[in-house]
Design a protein around this motif. Structure first.
Motif: not given
Length: 279
Positions: A194-220
């Motif tokens: 999900p982040v390999s096509a993004l600039d390095i500066s943006v990758q961390g933001q998307i990873v942190n978003l995915l971590i937050k959504l997993k917690k908030d929405l109870g995702l697997t």
């Protein structure tokens, strides 16, 4: 070259982990296989390519399982089999004990390349509202209110709602892809690079978003990647794929500290080499 023993290891052993002891498998793959038949030339013989070989795998509720391996190892083919985008030759796929084709809204995917996943001629509103209509999702307020809520969940302003995706940045497109994926309120997300096509500066933001959504929405999550740096940050367990086979499965900590297979050691060697070069 890997040894014949490693290459044939489709059923790697695994030590129990806390996530396994505290939950039931959400996704279960049993003896899953898929082959393709191709010709090297017009008049040549047909060759069989075994993309996925007799895979047994469980993904447990609430965890992130990182599926790692080099390009061509079969990771994306496996994800397409789970989603029903490709028909498997043999074996079974069960999601909560049911064939996932009957649970379309519960299993969704975030693709690597948004330009193929998001129609550039459609507005953000149209793209996100499509799965809401398709799956008859119930929500409070208007359709516009729900699209605005989903945009907010992925860190975007509702002001983007009626813009076309060709008018916005790559990071914003990936956030829209994530909003579209969670619109049907799924239980399970496949994250295909999900982040390999993004600039390095943006990758961390998307990873942190995915971590937050997993917690908030109870995702697997099933997190598919060839990037061990990101996999070790996001994953609870790692499954290593080589030439269509799963050769090693363990907790992320165990894989990183004590890999058992030569191929896994090679992947880790590349990672540590990159870390050294970055110093």
């Amino acid at each position: 070259m890997m040894s014949s023993h490693e290459n044939a290891s489709a059923h790697p052993s695994e030590q129990p982990t806390e996530s396994k002891l505290n939950s039931q498998p959400l996704l279960t793959l049993s003896h899953l296989s898929k082959s393709y038949y191709v010709k090297k030339s017009i008049f040549g013989k047909t060759h069989q390519i075994k993309a996925v070989r007799e895979i047994d795998l469980e993904v447990f509720k609430g965890e992130t399982l990182g599926l790692i391996g080099e390009s061509g190892s079969g990771k994306t083919t496996l994800s397409h089999l789970i989603l029903g985008l490709t028909q498997h030759d043999s074996g079974t796929i069960k999601f909560n004990g049911i064939d996932p084709k009957y649970l379309r809204r519960d299993v969704q995917i975030v693709f690597q390349y948004t330009f193929g996943a998001l129609d550039p001629l459609k507005s953000v509103y149209e793209l996100i509202s499509e799965p809401l209509k398709l799956h008859h999702i119930q929500f409070e307020g208007t359709l516009e209110d729900e699209v605005s809520r989903l945009l907010s969940l992925v860190g975007l302003s509702s002001g983007l709602m009626y813009r076309k995706t060709i008018e916005i940045s790559g990071g914003q497109k990936q956030r829209i892809g994530i909003a579209r994926a969670i619109a049907s309120r799924p239980k399970f997300l496949i994250l295909d690079e999900p982040v390999s096509a993004l600039d390095i500066s943006v990758q961390g933001q998307i990873v942190n978003l995915l971590i937050k959504l997993k917690k908030d929405l109870g995702l697997t999550y099933l997190f598919i990647t060839h990037d061990l740096k990101i996999a070790r940050h996001l994953s609870d367990r790692l499954a290593v794929m080589y030439q269509g086979s799963l050769i090693e499965i363990a907790s992320t900590e165990s894989i990183l500290s004590n890999p058992q297979m030569a191929y896994t050691k090679k992947l880790l060697g590349n990672l540590f080499s990159e870390d050294t070069n970055d110093m």
